[in-house]
Write a protein that holds these residues in place. Structure first.
Motif, mmCIF file in Angstrom:
data_model
loop_
_atom_site.group_PDB
_atom_site.id
_atom_site.type_symbol
_atom_site.label_atom_id
_atom_site.label_comp_id
_atom_site.label_asym_id
_atom_site.label_seq_id
_atom_site.Cartn_x
_atom_site.Cartn_y
_atom_site.Cartn_z
ATOM 1 N N ARG A 71 -81.395 -49.380 38.699
ATOM 2 C CA ARG A 71 -81.627 -50.134 37.465
ATOM 3 C C ARG A 71 -81.063 -49.299 36.316
ATOM 4 O O ARG A 71 -81.708 -48.352 35.846
ATOM 5 C CB ARG A 71 -83.129 -50.389 37.281
ATOM 6 N N GLU A 72 -79.877 -49.632 35.876
ATOM 7 C CA GLU A 72 -79.171 -48.827 34.885
ATOM 8 C C GLU A 72 -79.998 -48.678 33.606
ATOM 9 O O GLU A 72 -80.665 -49.624 33.174
ATOM 10 C CB GLU A 72 -77.822 -49.464 34.552
ATOM 11 N N PRO A 73 -79.972 -47.501 32.999
ATOM 12 C CA PRO A 73 -80.747 -47.268 31.769
ATOM 13 C C PRO A 73 -80.395 -48.251 30.661
ATOM 14 O O PRO A 73 -79.235 -48.648 30.509
ATOM 15 C CB PRO A 73 -80.359 -45.838 31.385
ATOM 16 N N PHE A 74 -81.407 -48.625 29.907
ATOM 17 C CA PHE A 74 -81.263 -49.547 28.782
ATOM 18 C C PHE A 74 -81.442 -48.743 27.497
ATOM 19 O O PHE A 74 -82.485 -48.119 27.284
ATOM 20 C CB PHE A 74 -82.297 -50.658 28.885
ATOM 21 N N VAL A 75 -80.419 -48.760 26.647
ATOM 22 C CA VAL A 75 -80.348 -47.876 25.480
ATOM 23 C C VAL A 75 -80.455 -48.698 24.195
ATOM 24 O O VAL A 75 -79.796 -49.736 24.061
ATOM 25 C CB VAL A 75 -79.026 -47.082 25.475
ATOM 26 N N VAL A 76 -81.267 -48.216 23.251
ATOM 27 C CA VAL A 76 -81.362 -48.876 21.949
ATOM 28 C C VAL A 76 -81.197 -47.848 20.835
ATOM 29 O O VAL A 76 -81.661 -46.707 20.942
ATOM 30 C CB VAL A 76 -82.705 -49.621 21.754
ATOM 31 N N LEU A 77 -80.523 -48.264 19.783
ATOM 32 C CA LEU A 77 -80.426 -47.480 18.551
ATOM 33 C C LEU A 77 -81.476 -48.011 17.595
ATOM 34 O O LEU A 77 -81.449 -49.183 17.204
ATOM 35 C CB LEU A 77 -79.029 -47.596 17.939
ATOM 36 N N VAL A 78 -82.423 -47.145 17.240
ATOM 37 C CA VAL A 78 -83.598 -47.540 16.471
ATOM 38 C C VAL A 78 -83.531 -46.964 15.068
ATOM 39 O O VAL A 78 -83.205 -45.786 14.895
ATOM 40 C CB VAL A 78 -84.881 -47.043 17.175
ATOM 41 N N ARG A 79 -83.827 -47.776 14.093
ATOM 42 C CA ARG A 79 -83.993 -47.285 12.723
ATOM 43 C C ARG A 79 -85.488 -47.179 12.428
ATOM 44 O O ARG A 79 -86.215 -48.176 12.473
ATOM 45 C CB ARG A 79 -83.305 -48.198 11.719
ATOM 46 N N ASP A 80 -85.920 -45.979 12.135
ATOM 47 C CA ASP A 80 -87.319 -45.709 11.819
ATOM 48 C C ASP A 80 -87.548 -46.000 10.340
ATOM 49 O O ASP A 80 -87.164 -45.225 9.469
ATOM 50 C CB ASP A 80 -87.634 -44.246 12.153
#
Length: 389
Positions: free
Chosen positions: A131-140
C-alpha cells in the motif's frame, strides 16, 4: 499624523495578539482495522471513532476497506454532525493493494486550523509497497506565521515489514525534494515490532540507523488493544520537526479507558490505539513567503488608511495661511478623531482578548474535561533517541 501613529501602534498590537493566540497543532494516526460497511453499521463503534477523530487537528486513518468508497465520507458526515465548534474536511487516497482486498488512506482535518495544499500517492516503480505511502502537504494555520509541513502516511505489510520500512527512506527524500522542506513526519502502522520485526532486525534497518530521523515511540510501548504488547504504530520525524515537538506530547491514546469500554468493545472499534503528538509554531520550519509579511502588511495598511496625502500644495492656495478659527476647528476635529480611534481600538482589544480567552478555555479547559473525563486515556511515551537541539 498622530492618528496614523496610533493605528501603527494598533497594528503592532494586532500582530502581537495573533502570536499570543497560536495553539499547538494536534496530529494523530489511527489504524481503523477493516473499516467498511459492516463496521459503519455499528452506531456505537462509529460514535467512538468520531470522538477520536474530533480530538485532532488532522488525523491519518488507515485500513479503510470499502469497494463503494463512500463509507469514509459517511464518517466525515457523522464527525461534522457531532462537532459543535469546528468543521472537518477530508482527503482520500486511491484503493491500494496487490490482492482483491484493497485499502485506502484518508486524512480528516479541521478547516479552521489546517489546510491541505497538495497530496499524492508515492509512485512505487519498484513495487516495494503493498500500500504505497500517501503524502500530504499541510499548512498549519495555528502557527504565526503559518507554516507548512509534510505528512507521509503508511500501513506496512506485516510480512514485508523490513523491506517496506527501509523503502521509506527514498519516499522521504522524494517528498523533501518535491516540497523543498525537511519538516516531515512519517507515521502510521509500520508493524515494526514483535514477530514482524525482531529487535536485531530493527536495529539493523537503514531507516532506524539514519541520523536524519528520530523514532518517537519505542519498542517497549504497546499500541494495540489486543492481548499482545507490540509497538506497531510509529511516528518518525526529522530534526526540524523534533525542534517543534512539544515535550511530553507524544502519546498513545487509550480510548478504551477513556470511554470505559470492555476489551471486546475496544476490539470492535480497532485492534490498534491511536498515536498522537503536538507541534508548536516552528521557529525554523518552512514558512510561506507571503505569511512572513502579514504583521508588516497589517501595520502598513492601518497607517495608510488615514495618513493624509503628502503632495505639495500650490503656493496660491487660499488655505495656505491658517487662522485661529481653523486652529480651533482642527482641535475639535482632532478630539473627535481621537475619541473615535480610542473607542475602535478598545473594541478591537476586547474582541481579540475574547478570542484568545475563548481559544484557551476551549483548548485547555472545556476540551480537557470533555475528552478526558477519567484522566486515564493517555499513555506518555519516550523517544527511542534524542537529538540535541
Amino acid at each position: 499624523m498622530k492618528v496614523a501613529k496610533q493605528l501603527t501602534v494598533l497594528g503592532i498590537f494586532l500582530s502581537f495578539a495573533i502570536q499570543v493566540s497560536t495553539t499547538p497543532l494536534h496530529i494523530g494516526a489511527f489504524n481503523l482495522h477493516i473499516f467498511g460497511q459492516s463496521k459503519f453499521s455499528e452506531s456505537e463503534v462509529v460514535s467512538i471513532i468520531s470522538k477520536i477523530v474530533r480530538r485532532y487537528d488532522i488525523i491519518l486513518l488507515q485500513e479503510i476497506r470499502d469497494v463503494s468508497e463512500t463509507i469514509i465520507h459517511d464518517l466525515l458526515t457523522v464527525v461534522n454532525n457531532e462537532e459543535q465548534f469546528y468543521t472537518y474536511n477530508i482527503v482520500v487516497g486511491p484503493r491500494l493493494g496487490r490482492s482483491s482486498s484493497k485499502e485506502q488512506y484518508a486524512y480528516i482535518y479541521r478547516n479552521e486550523t489546517v489546510q491541505i495544499l497538495d497530496n499524492y500517492t508515492h509512485p512505487d516503480n519498484d513495487d516495494v509497497f503493498e500500500r504505497e505511502p500517501f503524502v500530504v502537504l499541510v499548512r498549519d494555520l495555528t502557527a504565526t506565521p503559518v507554516a507548512d509541513l509534510v505528512l507521509i502516511g503508511i500501513h506496512v505489510r506485516p510480512s514485508d515489514a523490513e523491506d517496506e520500512i527501509n523503502g521509506l527512506v527514498p519516499v522521504y527524500e522524494e517528498a523533501e525534494s518535491r516540497y523543498n522542506t525537511s519538516h516531515i513526519i512519517i507515521m502510521g502502522d509500520m508493524n515494526a515490532d514483535c514477530s514482524y520485526l525482531s529487535n536485531a532486525r530493527y536495529n539493523d534497518l537503514s531507516f532506524t540507523t539514519d541520523s536524519r530521523f528520530l523514532w518517537l515511540i519505542s519498542k517497549d510501548d504497546d499500541t494495540t488493544t489486543a492481548n499482545s504488547s507490540c509497538a506497531y504504530d510509529r511516528f518518525v520525524v526529522t530534526r526540524l520537526v523534533n525542534n517543534s515537538l512539544i515535550p511530553g506530547s507524544v502519546l498513545i491514546y487509550l480510548f478504551d479507558r477513556e470511554f470505559n469500554l470492555t476489551w471486546a468493545e475496544a476490539i470492535d472499534v480497532s485492534d490498534h490505539y491511536p498515536i498522537e503528538l503536538q507541534l508548536e509554531g516552528p521557529s525554523d520550519a518552512t514558512v510561506p513567503s507571503s505569511a512572513s509579511t502579514t504583521a508588516t502588511t497589517i501595520m502598513v495598511l492601518t497607517s495608510s488608511i488615514i495618513t493624509p496625502s503628502q503632495t505639495p500644495q500650490d503656493s496660491t492656495n487660499n488655505n495656505a495661511n491658517i487662522d485661529d478659527d481653523d486652529d480651533d476647528n482642527s482641535i475639535v476635529v482632532g478630539v473627535i478623531v481621537g475619541v473615535i480611534t480610542g473607542v475602535i481600538t478598545s473594541l478591537l482589544i476586547l474582541v481579540i482578548a475574547g478570542l484568545v480567552a475563548g481559544v484557551i478555555i476551549y483548548k485547555y479547559i472545556f476540551k480537557l474535561s470533555h475528552v478526558y473525563p477519567a484522566g486515564q486515556g493517555i499513555v506518555q511515551v519516550e523517544p527511542t533517541t534524542q537529538y540535541e537541539n
